[in-house]
Design a protein around this motif. Structure first.
Motif, mmCIF file in Angstrom:
data_model
loop_
_atom_site.group_PDB
_atom_site.id
_atom_site.type_symbol
_atom_site.label_atom_id
_atom_site.label_comp_id
_atom_site.label_asym_id
_atom_site.label_seq_id
_atom_site.Cartn_x
_atom_site.Cartn_y
_atom_site.Cartn_z
ATOM 1 N N LEU A 294 0.829 -1.199 0.000
ATOM 2 C CA LEU A 294 0.000 0.000 0.000
ATOM 3 C C LEU A 294 0.872 1.262 0.000
ATOM 4 C CD1 LEU A 294 -2.870 1.188 0.188
ATOM 5 C CD2 LEU A 294 -2.603 1.125 2.664
ATOM 6 N N ALA A 295 1.910 1.278 0.806
ATOM 7 C CA ALA A 295 2.809 2.433 0.855
ATOM 8 C C ALA A 295 3.508 2.642 -0.489
ATOM 9 C CB ALA A 295 3.836 2.254 1.970
ATOM 10 N N ALA A 296 3.946 1.567 -1.120
ATOM 11 C CA ALA A 296 4.579 1.681 -2.438
ATOM 12 C C ALA A 296 3.597 2.247 -3.451
ATOM 13 C CB ALA A 296 5.092 0.314 -2.896
ATOM 14 N N GLY A 297 2.351 1.839 -3.375
ATOM 15 C CA GLY A 297 1.326 2.367 -4.271
ATOM 16 C C GLY A 297 1.088 3.849 -4.061
ATOM 17 N N VAL A 298 1.058 4.264 -2.824
ATOM 18 C CA VAL A 298 0.856 5.689 -2.516
ATOM 19 C C VAL A 298 2.032 6.508 -3.035
ATOM 20 C CG1 VAL A 298 0.747 7.357 -0.621
ATOM 21 C CG2 VAL A 298 -0.671 5.312 -0.562
ATOM 22 N N PHE A 299 3.247 6.049 -2.813
ATOM 23 C CA PHE A 299 4.423 6.774 -3.284
ATOM 24 C C PHE A 299 4.447 6.856 -4.808
ATOM 25 C CE2 PHE A 299 6.519 5.375 0.845
ATOM 26 C CZ PHE A 299 6.299 6.597 1.446
ATOM 27 N N GLU A 300 4.149 5.754 -5.485
ATOM 28 C CA GLU A 300 4.181 5.748 -6.945
ATOM 29 C C GLU A 300 3.075 6.623 -7.524
ATOM 30 O OE1 GLU A 300 6.213 5.319 -10.076
ATOM 31 O OE2 GLU A 300 6.809 4.121 -8.363
ATOM 32 N N SER B 211 1.778 9.213 -6.087
ATOM 33 C CA SER B 211 2.191 10.595 -5.837
ATOM 34 C C SER B 211 3.198 11.058 -6.873
ATOM 35 C CB SER B 211 2.795 10.728 -4.446
ATOM 36 O OG SER B 211 1.856 10.390 -3.464
ATOM 37 N N ASN B 212 4.106 10.197 -7.250
ATOM 38 C CA ASN B 212 5.106 10.541 -8.253
ATOM 39 C C ASN B 212 4.456 10.741 -9.625
ATOM 40 O OD1 ASN B 212 7.714 11.165 -9.007
ATOM 41 N ND2 ASN B 212 8.162 9.071 -9.632
ATOM 42 N N ILE B 213 3.518 9.882 -9.986
ATOM 43 C CA ILE B 213 2.796 10.029 -11.257
ATOM 44 C C ILE B 213 2.013 11.343 -11.259
ATOM 45 C CG2 ILE B 213 0.920 9.087 -12.665
ATOM 46 C CD1 ILE B 213 1.860 6.293 -11.780
ATOM 47 N N PHE B 214 1.345 11.632 -10.162
ATOM 48 C CA PHE B 214 0.558 12.854 -10.046
ATOM 49 C C PHE B 214 1.455 14.088 -10.146
ATOM 50 C CE2 PHE B 214 -2.053 15.903 -7.550
ATOM 51 C CZ PHE B 214 -3.160 15.904 -8.388
ATOM 52 N N ASN B 215 2.611 14.070 -9.495
ATOM 53 C CA ASN B 215 3.557 15.176 -9.572
ATOM 54 C C ASN B 215 4.058 15.367 -11.005
ATOM 55 O OD1 ASN B 215 5.319 17.241 -8.492
ATOM 56 N ND2 ASN B 215 6.974 15.779 -8.817
ATOM 57 N N THR C 14 8.528 4.155 -15.499
ATOM 58 C CA THR C 14 8.448 2.887 -14.770
ATOM 59 C C THR C 14 7.425 2.982 -13.657
ATOM 60 O OG1 THR C 14 9.659 1.277 -13.452
ATOM 61 C CG2 THR C 14 10.359 3.559 -13.253
ATOM 62 N N LEU C 15 6.806 1.880 -13.354
ATOM 63 C CA LEU C 15 5.846 1.842 -12.257
ATOM 64 C C LEU C 15 6.430 1.211 -11.007
ATOM 65 C CD1 LEU C 15 2.539 0.880 -14.062
ATOM 66 C CD2 LEU C 15 3.211 3.086 -13.153
ATOM 67 N N GLY C 16 7.716 0.938 -11.019
ATOM 68 C CA GLY C 16 8.362 0.375 -9.833
ATOM 69 C C GLY C 16 7.763 -0.963 -9.451
ATOM 70 N N LEU C 17 7.409 -1.091 -8.199
ATOM 71 C CA LEU C 17 6.848 -2.332 -7.670
ATOM 72 C C LEU C 17 5.546 -2.720 -8.363
ATOM 73 C CD1 LEU C 17 6.988 -4.555 -5.492
ATOM 74 C CD2 LEU C 17 5.714 -3.035 -3.994
ATOM 75 N N SER D 205 4.744 -2.598 -11.435
ATOM 76 C CA SER D 205 4.925 -3.309 -12.697
ATOM 77 C C SER D 205 5.008 -4.825 -12.478
ATOM 78 C CB SER D 205 6.179 -2.816 -13.417
ATOM 79 O OG SER D 205 7.318 -3.050 -12.624
ATOM 80 N N TYR D 206 5.462 -5.249 -11.306
ATOM 81 C CA TYR D 206 5.521 -6.676 -10.997
ATOM 82 C C TYR D 206 4.132 -7.253 -10.724
ATOM 83 C CZ TYR D 206 10.515 -5.960 -10.544
ATOM 84 O OH TYR D 206 11.823 -5.651 -10.801
ATOM 85 N N LEU D 207 3.180 -6.375 -10.446
ATOM 86 C CA LEU D 207 1.815 -6.830 -10.182
ATOM 87 C C LEU D 207 0.960 -6.854 -11.438
ATOM 88 C CD1 LEU D 207 1.218 -4.924 -6.839
ATOM 89 C CD2 LEU D 207 1.798 -7.327 -7.152
ATOM 90 N N GLY D 208 1.559 -6.578 -12.589
ATOM 91 C CA GLY D 208 0.839 -6.686 -13.841
ATOM 92 C C GLY D 208 0.246 -5.397 -14.367
ATOM 93 N N PHE D 209 0.544 -4.260 -13.736
ATOM 94 C CA PHE D 209 0.041 -2.998 -14.258
ATOM 95 C C PHE D 209 0.829 -2.638 -15.501
ATOM 96 C CE2 PHE D 209 -1.407 -2.847 -9.915
ATOM 97 C CZ PHE D 209 -2.664 -2.277 -10.030
ATOM 98 N N GLY D 210 0.138 -2.224 -16.553
ATOM 99 C CA GLY D 210 0.782 -1.904 -17.817
ATOM 100 C C GLY D 210 1.404 -0.525 -17.826
ATOM 101 N N ASP D 211 1.861 -0.122 -19.002
ATOM 102 C CA ASP D 211 2.501 1.177 -19.166
ATOM 103 C C ASP D 211 1.485 2.296 -18.965
ATOM 104 O OD1 ASP D 211 4.841 -0.120 -19.747
ATOM 105 O OD2 ASP D 211 4.529 -0.048 -21.914
ATOM 106 N N VAL D 212 1.954 3.414 -18.460
ATOM 107 C CA VAL D 212 1.117 4.589 -18.238
ATOM 108 C C VAL D 212 1.594 5.682 -19.177
ATOM 109 C CG1 VAL D 212 0.466 6.379 -16.586
ATOM 110 C CG2 VAL D 212 0.670 4.016 -15.839
ATOM 111 N N LYS D 213 0.665 6.264 -19.933
ATOM 112 C CA LYS D 213 0.982 7.385 -20.807
ATOM 113 C C LYS D 213 0.194 8.587 -20.324
ATOM 114 C CE LYS D 213 2.154 7.101 -25.078
ATOM 115 N NZ LYS D 213 2.248 6.944 -26.507
ATOM 116 N N LEU D 214 0.892 9.646 -19.966
ATOM 117 C CA LEU D 214 0.261 10.869 -19.488
ATOM 118 C C LEU D 214 0.065 11.818 -20.663
ATOM 119 C CD1 LEU D 214 2.444 11.364 -16.292
ATOM 120 C CD2 LEU D 214 0.174 10.365 -16.422
#
Length: 163
Positions: A32-38, A40-44, A138-141, A143-152
């Motif tokens: 959960l913490a890794a998800g929140v950090f990632e 936040s980084n995407i949002f920034n 990169t989605l960090g952790l 990406s190991y859970l199967g989340f695909g690429d993100v295009k902003l």
């Protein structure tokens, strides 16, 4: 001693229960913490892209030089935060990923709803649109859970006052 007697000894024993609970909960909390950090980084990153695109569209709306000169300077402004030089807002974001297009005949009033979009004495106005599409590296952790690429993808329109 039988197995039944051995297990009955632990029936009311609570020692070590907290350790077992922590061992179960810790991986979930870390995930959960890794998800929140990632997130936040995407949002920034998206906010930085949005700020760059808005700066470039405002610059284009007020630029008084020719189109090619203005768009080159505005593109650099979007990516590097300065008309000339500057430092990159987002790592890996290049001027080739920014598109600037004029919309020469935009209605000042939305015909479907009657909403006034632009204050104008004429029926049409000139609008500039700046758009970018940035592949998040990169989605960090996650990406190991199967989340695909993100295009902003970000765009901003501004009414032209110059030219």
């Amino acid at each position: 001693m039988s197995i039944r007697q051995f297990l009955l000894r632990f029936h009311h024993d609570d020692q070590g229960a907290a350790l077992v609970e922590i061992a179960i909960v810790t991986p979930l909390v870390l995930l959960l913490a890794a998800g929140v950090f990632e997130f936040s980084n995407i949002f920034n990153t998206r906010l930085l892209l949005e700020a760059g695109v808005e700066d470039a569209s405002r610059y284009m709306a007020r630029c008084s030089s020719d189109w090619d000169t203005c768009s080159a300077l505005a593109t650099n402004l979007a990516v590097n935060g300065a008309v000339q030089g500057g430092s990159e807002r987002v790592a890996g974001w290049t001027t080739g990923q920014v598109t600037i297009t004029p919309v020469l005949s935009t209605p000042a009033i939305d015909t479907a709803t009657g909403t006034q979009l632009y204050l104008s004495s004429t029926g049409n106005v000139v609008v500039v649109q700046v758009k970018t599409s940035y592949p998040y590296p990169t989605l960090g952790l996650w990406s190991y859970l199967g989340f695909g690429d993100v295009k902003l993808t970000v765009f901003h329109q501004e009414r032209v006052l110059g030219w």
